[in-house]
Scaffold this motif. Sequence first.
Motif, PDB file in Angstrom:
ATOM      1  N   UNK A 175      40.787  49.474  24.388  1.00  0.00           N
ATOM      2  CA  UNK A 175      41.029  50.186  25.587  1.00  0.00           C
ATOM      3  C   UNK A 175      40.066  49.849  26.906  1.00  0.00           C
ATOM      4  N   UNK A 176      38.899  49.663  26.399  1.00  0.00           N
ATOM      5  CA  UNK A 176      37.578  49.162  27.145  1.00  0.00           C
ATOM      6  C   UNK A 176      37.730  47.841  27.707  1.00  0.00           C
ATOM      7  N   UNK A 177      38.761  46.928  27.036  1.00  0.00           N
ATOM      8  CA  UNK A 177      38.942  45.794  27.374  1.00  0.00           C
ATOM      9  C   UNK A 177      39.830  45.572  28.713  1.00  0.00           C
ATOM     10  N   UNK A 178      40.573  46.666  29.054  1.00  0.00           N
ATOM     11  CA  UNK A 178      41.380  46.661  30.112  1.00  0.00           C
ATOM     12  C   UNK A 178      40.778  46.919  31.322  1.00  0.00           C
ATOM     13  N   UNK A 179      40.863  46.116  32.011  1.00  0.00           N
ATOM     14  CA  UNK A 179      39.621  46.082  33.186  1.00  0.00           C
ATOM     15  C   UNK A 179      40.533  45.425  34.342  1.00  0.00           C
ATOM     16  N   UNK A 180      39.702  45.537  35.675  1.00  0.00           N
ATOM     17  CA  UNK A 180      40.348  45.045  36.764  1.00  0.00           C
ATOM     18  C   UNK A 180      40.719  43.705  36.797  1.00  0.00           C
ATOM     19  N   UNK A 181      39.845  42.641  35.890  1.00  0.00           N
ATOM     20  CA  UNK A 181      40.202  41.307  35.681  1.00  0.00           C
ATOM     21  C   UNK A 181      41.255  40.856  34.605  1.00  0.00           C
ATOM     22  N   UNK A 182      41.559  42.164  33.846  1.00  0.00           N
ATOM     23  CA  UNK A 182      42.670  41.878  32.703  1.00  0.00           C
ATOM     24  C   UNK A 182      43.690  42.545  32.859  1.00  0.00           C
ATOM     25  N   UNK A 183      43.791  43.591  33.697  1.00  0.00           N
ATOM     26  CA  UNK A 183      45.090  44.368  33.879  1.00  0.00           C
ATOM     27  C   UNK A 183      46.226  43.612  34.216  1.00  0.00           C
ATOM     28  N   UNK A 184      46.069  42.670  34.935  1.00  0.00           N
ATOM     29  CA  UNK A 184      47.662  41.754  35.450  1.00  0.00           C
ATOM     30  C   UNK A 184      47.968  41.239  34.278  1.00  0.00           C
TER      31      UNK A 184
END
Length: 410
Positions: free
Chosen positions: A167-176
């Motif tokens: 879950x910590x890898x879901x970031x603004x740069x990966x959310x799309x």
Amino acid sequence: MSSQTAPAELPPIDIKALLSRLWPVGHPDSVSPDEIANAISYFFTNQVSDVQAGALLMCLHFTGLDRQAEVLSKTAQAMLKSAAKIDVSQLREVIDKRRRPEGDYHGGLVDIVGTGGDSHNTFNISTTSSILASSLLLIAKHGNKASTSKSGSADLLNCMSPLPPRISRIRPDTISSLYASSNYGFLFAPVFHPGMKYVAPIRRQLPWRTIFNLVGPLANPTDISSPSLLEARMIGVARKDIGPVFASALVMAGAKKAMVVCGDEELDEISCAGETLCWRITDGKTEHFRLHPRDFGLPAHPLSEVSPGKEPTENAAILTRILNGEVPDDDPILHFVLINTAALFVVAAITEADTSDMGHGDDGKVITERGPGGGRWKEGVRRARWAIKSGEAARQWARFVEVTNSFSDE
């Protein structure tokens, strides 16, 4: 916030004058919601001292200002302005490609969250319901680790086996990229609200719940831009008097589809034991009514049957059994999950469809009966049961786990 080093370009902010107007009560120059939200916005950039920040949180608590709708709404907006920045146009483009409109659901993002603090230690209902709902909706579940219970939403997900999501890898740069492949998204609060790291030590030292216990559920990181990427949400509150306050705060923020719920036992979910107070928002108008398990076509169960107070690993095992269809149809925890999932379907308005073609296992027999507030609550249950029995919820969960594990650490 002296324990953290502020960037040199951001000078300390002194809020002593504002504090003097908050207490004692009755100052001729009363403090406005905008002033409160502005002061709190400096918390997120580490510009207010620990002492003054703690004093402001205490003043808001003991004056009751942190339970006023406009204060909550303005503070949530300040929190969102300080959040990690999402590429809105890119995410909107992905959602537009993947949205599956049905009924009056337009295919946007949907959240289900509770304030916590109800002391009932029930199973992780909203998190489980969010996963089931991802069978038909695009879910943006905003969550965190436990603060008032044994098993918070993030704690639960981190304990899922055989492979937990990252879950910590879901970031603004990966959310799309996440939503390009998955219906389910978990937005871990520390990742999307990094400024809260300056507030956390102060909250831990105070014996009272603060405004942040209430603002968090109102600050989903996707509730940005106009129109909002967040189409619908259901929020559970742990006190009945907070229900109308939250409803007003959501209306002020421009919410078009939402429902605030509080179980009669001061429970921040739709109760499986008896009545639940509901404030449903549709196109800016709020309707208040009550729900009971019978409105969903299900029996009532005492909270003692759904409040195991278990550790996250044990709750993760229960969630896995639910997703795998290994829980008996009459299980109290399953019924508890079904009514909350059903309500989320109603709030998103997918239950307004007069035809049904969900996929394998769908008999297509829409239940058009309406209950309190005009909702098709039983149709919501039919869809929630299909999510499990068809295996679609399990498939969406597996996809979410796969995608998040494919992302690299920052």
